[in-house]
Scaffold this motif. Structure first.
Motif, PDB file in Angstrom:
ATOM      1  N   GLU A 187       0.854  -1.307   0.052  1.00 20.02           N
ATOM      2  CA  GLU A 187      -0.087   0.017   0.023  1.00 20.02           C
ATOM      3  C   GLU A 187       0.629   1.213  -0.012  1.00 20.02           C
ATOM      4  OE1 GLU A 187      -3.779   1.856   2.536  1.00 20.02           O
ATOM      5  OE2 GLU A 187      -3.233  -0.062   3.248  1.00 20.02           O
ATOM      6  N   GLU A 188       1.961   1.243   1.127  1.00 19.78           N
ATOM      7  CA  GLU A 188       2.870   2.454   0.877  1.00 19.78           C
ATOM      8  C   GLU A 188       3.601   2.487  -0.601  1.00 19.78           C
ATOM      9  OE1 GLU A 188       3.917   2.571   5.829  1.00 19.78           O
ATOM     10  OE2 GLU A 188       4.816   1.159   4.219  1.00 19.78           O
ATOM     11  N   MET A 189       3.932   1.502  -1.252  1.00 21.04           N
ATOM     12  CA  MET A 189       4.420   1.552  -2.629  1.00 21.04           C
ATOM     13  C   MET A 189       3.780   2.121  -3.432  1.00 21.04           C
ATOM     14  SD  MET A 189       4.186  -0.150  -5.713  1.00 21.04           S
ATOM     15  CE  MET A 189       3.335  -1.748  -5.690  1.00 21.04           C
ATOM     16  N   VAL A 190       2.276   1.904  -3.439  1.00 19.49           N
ATOM     17  CA  VAL A 190       1.216   2.565  -4.116  1.00 19.49           C
ATOM     18  C   VAL A 190       1.168   4.130  -4.110  1.00 19.49           C
ATOM     19  CG1 VAL A 190      -1.170   2.764  -5.130  1.00 19.49           C
ATOM     20  CG2 VAL A 190       0.076   0.572  -4.615  1.00 19.49           C
ATOM     21  N   THR A 191       1.304   4.326  -2.656  1.00 20.39           N
ATOM     22  CA  THR A 191       1.069   5.658  -2.576  1.00 20.39           C
ATOM     23  C   THR A 191       2.130   6.627  -2.860  1.00 20.39           C
ATOM     24  OG1 THR A 191      -0.177   5.200  -0.298  1.00 20.39           O
ATOM     25  CG2 THR A 191       1.077   7.423  -0.222  1.00 20.39           C
ATOM     26  N   LEU A 192       3.500   6.008  -2.554  1.00 24.83           N
ATOM     27  CA  LEU A 192       4.680   6.838  -2.928  1.00 24.83           C
ATOM     28  C   LEU A 192       5.012   6.806  -4.529  1.00 24.83           C
ATOM     29  CD1 LEU A 192       7.405   5.277  -0.487  1.00 24.83           C
ATOM     30  CD2 LEU A 192       6.602   7.961  -0.397  1.00 24.83           C
ATOM     31  N   SER A 193       4.205   5.821  -5.226  1.00 21.43           N
ATOM     32  CA  SER A 193       4.351   5.899  -6.666  1.00 21.43           C
ATOM     33  C   SER A 193       3.641   7.186  -7.115  1.00 21.43           C
ATOM     34  CB  SER A 193       3.632   4.668  -7.245  1.00 21.43           C
ATOM     35  OG  SER A 193       4.351   3.517  -6.973  1.00 21.43           O
ATOM     36  N   GLY A 194       2.725   7.759  -6.413  1.00 19.99           N
ATOM     37  CA  GLY A 194       1.839   9.019  -6.719  1.00 19.99           C
ATOM     38  C   GLY A 194       2.879  10.125  -6.705  1.00 19.99           C
ATOM     39  N   GLY A 195       4.183  10.130  -6.507  1.00 18.66           N
ATOM     40  CA  GLY A 195       5.123  11.086  -6.461  1.00 18.66           C
ATOM     41  C   GLY A 195       5.263  11.380  -7.995  1.00 18.66           C
ATOM     42  N   ASP A 274       4.073   2.163 -13.810  1.00 18.89           N
ATOM     43  CA  ASP A 274       2.992   3.077 -13.306  1.00 18.89           C
ATOM     44  C   ASP A 274       1.680   2.061 -13.786  1.00 18.89           C
ATOM     45  OD1 ASP A 274       4.393   5.195 -12.433  1.00 18.89           O
ATOM     46  OD2 ASP A 274       4.564   5.975 -14.439  1.00 18.89           O
ATOM     47  N   GLN A 275       1.638   1.635 -15.154  1.00 22.74           N
ATOM     48  CA  GLN A 275       0.427   1.077 -15.456  1.00 22.74           C
ATOM     49  C   GLN A 275       0.093  -0.456 -14.895  1.00 22.74           C
ATOM     50  OE1 GLN A 275      -1.751   2.821 -17.536  1.00 22.74           O
ATOM     51  NE2 GLN A 275      -3.324   1.258 -16.796  1.00 22.74           N
ATOM     52  N   THR A 276       1.306  -0.803 -14.409  1.00 26.55           N
ATOM     53  CA  THR A 276       1.105  -2.338 -13.816  1.00 26.55           C
ATOM     54  C   THR A 276       0.384  -2.294 -12.488  1.00 26.55           C
ATOM     55  OG1 THR A 276       2.684  -4.207 -13.329  1.00 26.55           O
ATOM     56  CG2 THR A 276       3.317  -2.099 -12.297  1.00 26.55           C
ATOM     57  N   LEU A 277       0.072  -1.203 -11.781  1.00 27.49           N
ATOM     58  CA  LEU A 277      -0.669  -1.213 -10.759  1.00 27.49           C
ATOM     59  C   LEU A 277      -1.797  -1.596 -10.873  1.00 27.49           C
ATOM     60  CD1 LEU A 277       0.511   2.347  -8.989  1.00 27.49           C
ATOM     61  CD2 LEU A 277       1.456   0.026  -8.830  1.00 27.49           C
ATOM     62  N   MET A 278      -2.581  -1.674 -12.132  1.00 27.82           N
ATOM     63  CA  MET A 278      -4.105  -2.005 -12.720  1.00 27.82           C
ATOM     64  C   MET A 278      -4.021  -3.633 -12.799  1.00 27.82           C
ATOM     65  SD  MET A 278      -5.974   0.608 -12.104  1.00 27.82           S
ATOM     66  CE  MET A 278      -7.187  -0.074 -12.696  1.00 27.82           C
ATOM     67  N   THR A 279      -2.809  -4.217 -12.784  1.00 32.20           N
ATOM     68  CA  THR A 279      -2.795  -5.569 -12.862  1.00 32.20           C
ATOM     69  C   THR A 279      -2.770  -6.633 -11.570  1.00 32.20           C
ATOM     70  OG1 THR A 279      -0.295  -5.767 -12.520  1.00 32.20           O
ATOM     71  CG2 THR A 279      -1.123  -5.272 -14.791  1.00 32.20           C
ATOM     72  N   ASN A 280      -2.979  -5.801 -10.669  1.00 30.25           N
ATOM     73  CA  ASN A 280      -3.252  -6.445  -9.389  1.00 30.25           C
ATOM     74  C   ASN A 280      -4.677  -5.956  -8.468  1.00 30.25           C
ATOM     75  OD1 ASN A 280      -3.018  -6.120  -6.202  1.00 30.25           O
ATOM     76  ND2 ASN A 280      -1.400  -7.860  -6.621  1.00 30.25           N
ATOM     77  N   THR A 281      -5.262  -6.863  -8.127  1.00 28.12           N
ATOM     78  CA  THR A 281      -6.777  -6.578  -7.600  1.00 28.12           C
ATOM     79  C   THR A 281      -6.556  -5.521  -6.409  1.00 28.12           C
ATOM     80  OG1 THR A 281      -7.614  -8.483  -8.065  1.00 28.12           O
ATOM     81  CG2 THR A 281      -8.609  -7.165  -6.371  1.00 28.12           C
ATOM     82  N   ALA A 282      -5.425  -5.575  -5.543  1.00 24.24           N
ATOM     83  CA  ALA A 282      -5.424  -4.885  -4.242  1.00 24.24           C
ATOM     84  C   ALA A 282      -4.764  -3.464  -4.810  1.00 24.24           C
ATOM     85  CB  ALA A 282      -4.334  -5.523  -3.391  1.00 24.24           C
ATOM     86  N   THR A 283      -3.820  -3.513  -5.671  1.00 25.44           N
ATOM     87  CA  THR A 283      -3.262  -2.019  -6.190  1.00 25.44           C
ATOM     88  C   THR A 283      -4.016  -1.408  -6.788  1.00 25.44           C
ATOM     89  OG1 THR A 283      -2.002  -3.094  -7.795  1.00 25.44           O
ATOM     90  CG2 THR A 283      -0.722  -2.833  -5.948  1.00 25.44           C
ATOM     91  N   ALA A 284      -5.026  -1.925  -7.851  1.00 27.33           N
ATOM     92  CA  ALA A 284      -5.999  -1.353  -8.627  1.00 27.33           C
ATOM     93  C   ALA A 284      -7.070  -0.686  -7.533  1.00 27.33           C
ATOM     94  CB  ALA A 284      -6.635  -2.473  -9.536  1.00 27.33           C
TER      95      ALA A 284
END
Length: 330
Positions: A187-195, A274-284
């Motif tokens: 979850e923190e990985m997805v959050t920091l990717s928002g940078g 970046d786009q790979t975040l949509m390939t996983n249910t939790a990160t999507a």
């Protein structure tokens, strides 16, 4: 009434415990660390960041990335600021950092003013942590308290980069593992990717998605076709021009907001990572949540930045306070 005196071993044990506690407290990062030793430290850094961002909005993204790239390699020790020498290629000159990182002169200017006011007190690592926070705040993100007390490292090796910085081609599992190696949750990985919501990227970082994705298709099928056409116009195939750049966020590249996540939902994530975040249910699900609740992401991003700023720090008597951020003390 007992008159038994404590034995010498008990007294020594208490003294050792007190000493250890004092050392532990001294070694901790603290908000307001320079309140007594250099009270204007954070103001001076913010003033230099403001001047830099006023003349070039892209400097905010540069400083934010620089802090990230510093902390993920050898910890937040300012090693990314050290110049290469004839006998050593430093972190800043690795392909992952050069030419993508910028803003070094802002750190230099802040350091020069701080040395004039409080010689040998404020570390380059802390200047960079403060500057990253100021960059987020000046581009519309939430401000947050940055604990100080980091000291500067003396080692900077370009060879350390590949194993520690996430590449723009990583998939969600690889990203999750790389961030886990630094103590972060998925979850923190997805959050920091928002940078990635501010700043720009050189075409070389993603051109493979346009022209040589794999042996079956030349263009990444997860990329919006219209967006891909636009990117091809901006990044012609085979171009070696190092100055070709495109914004990371299609609509608000100078504002710290959730535009990055909106792009991902529209299949306009610039990097494969970046786009790979949509390939996983939790990160999507988290991408969707961030779009729905921008303030929640802003708070989580601030918290994650504070946590990142604690990675592998040197404190107490470890490291040094560099007189100039580009060179270690002799």
């Amino acid at each position: 009434m007992s008159t038994k005196k404590p034995n010498c071993m008990s007294i020594i044990l208490v003294l050792v415990l007190v000493l250890c506690q004092c050392i532990r407290l001294k070694a901790q990062l603290q908000v307001g660390f320079y309140a007594a030793s250099c009270s204007m430290a954070e103001f001076i850094v913010k003033d230099e960041v403001r001047k830099g961002v006023s003349s070039d909005k892209g400097m905010a993204a540069g400083l934010l990335r620089m802090h990230f790239h510093d902390c993920f390699v050898r910890g937040c020790d300012g090693s990314v600021l050290i110049d290469s020498t004839p006998s050593n290629t430093a972190e800043k000159d690795s392909p992952a950092n050069n030419p993508s990182l910028r803003g070094y002169e802002i750190i230099d200017n802040a350091k020069a003013r701080l040395e004039a006011s409080c010689k040998g007190v404020v570390s380059c690592a802390d200047i960079l942590a403060f500057a990253a926070r100021d960059s987020v705040e000046m581009t519309g993100g939430l401000g947050y308290d940055v604990p100080g007390g980091r000291r500067d490292g003396r080692i900077s090796l370009a060879s350390d980069i590949q194993a520690n910085l996430p590449a723009p081609t990583l998939n969600v599992n690889q990203l999750t593992q790389m961030f886990a190696n630094k103590g972060f949750t998925q979850e923190e990985m997805v959050t920091l990717s928002g940078g990635h919501t501010i700043g720009r990227s050189h075409c070389t970082s993603f051109s493979a998605r346009l022209y040589s994705f794999n042996t079956t298709v030349s263009q990444d099928p997860s990329l919006d076709p219209t967006y891909a056409t636009q990117l091809k116009q901006q990044c012609p195939q085979g171009s070696t021009n190092p100055n070709l750049v495109v914004p990371m966020d299609t609509l608000s590249p100078s504002t710290t907001d959730v535009g990055y996540y909106r792009d991902i939902l529209a299949n306009k994530g610039l990097f494969g990572s970046d786009q790979t975040l949509m390939t996983n249910t939790a990160t999507a699900n988290q991408v969707n949540q961030n779009v729905r609740n921008p303030m929640l992401w802003s708070r989580n991003f601030a918290d994650a930045m504070v946590k990142m700023g604690r990675i592998g720090v040197l404190t107490g008597n470890n490291g040094e306070i560099r007189a100039k951020c580009r060179v270690i003390n002799s």
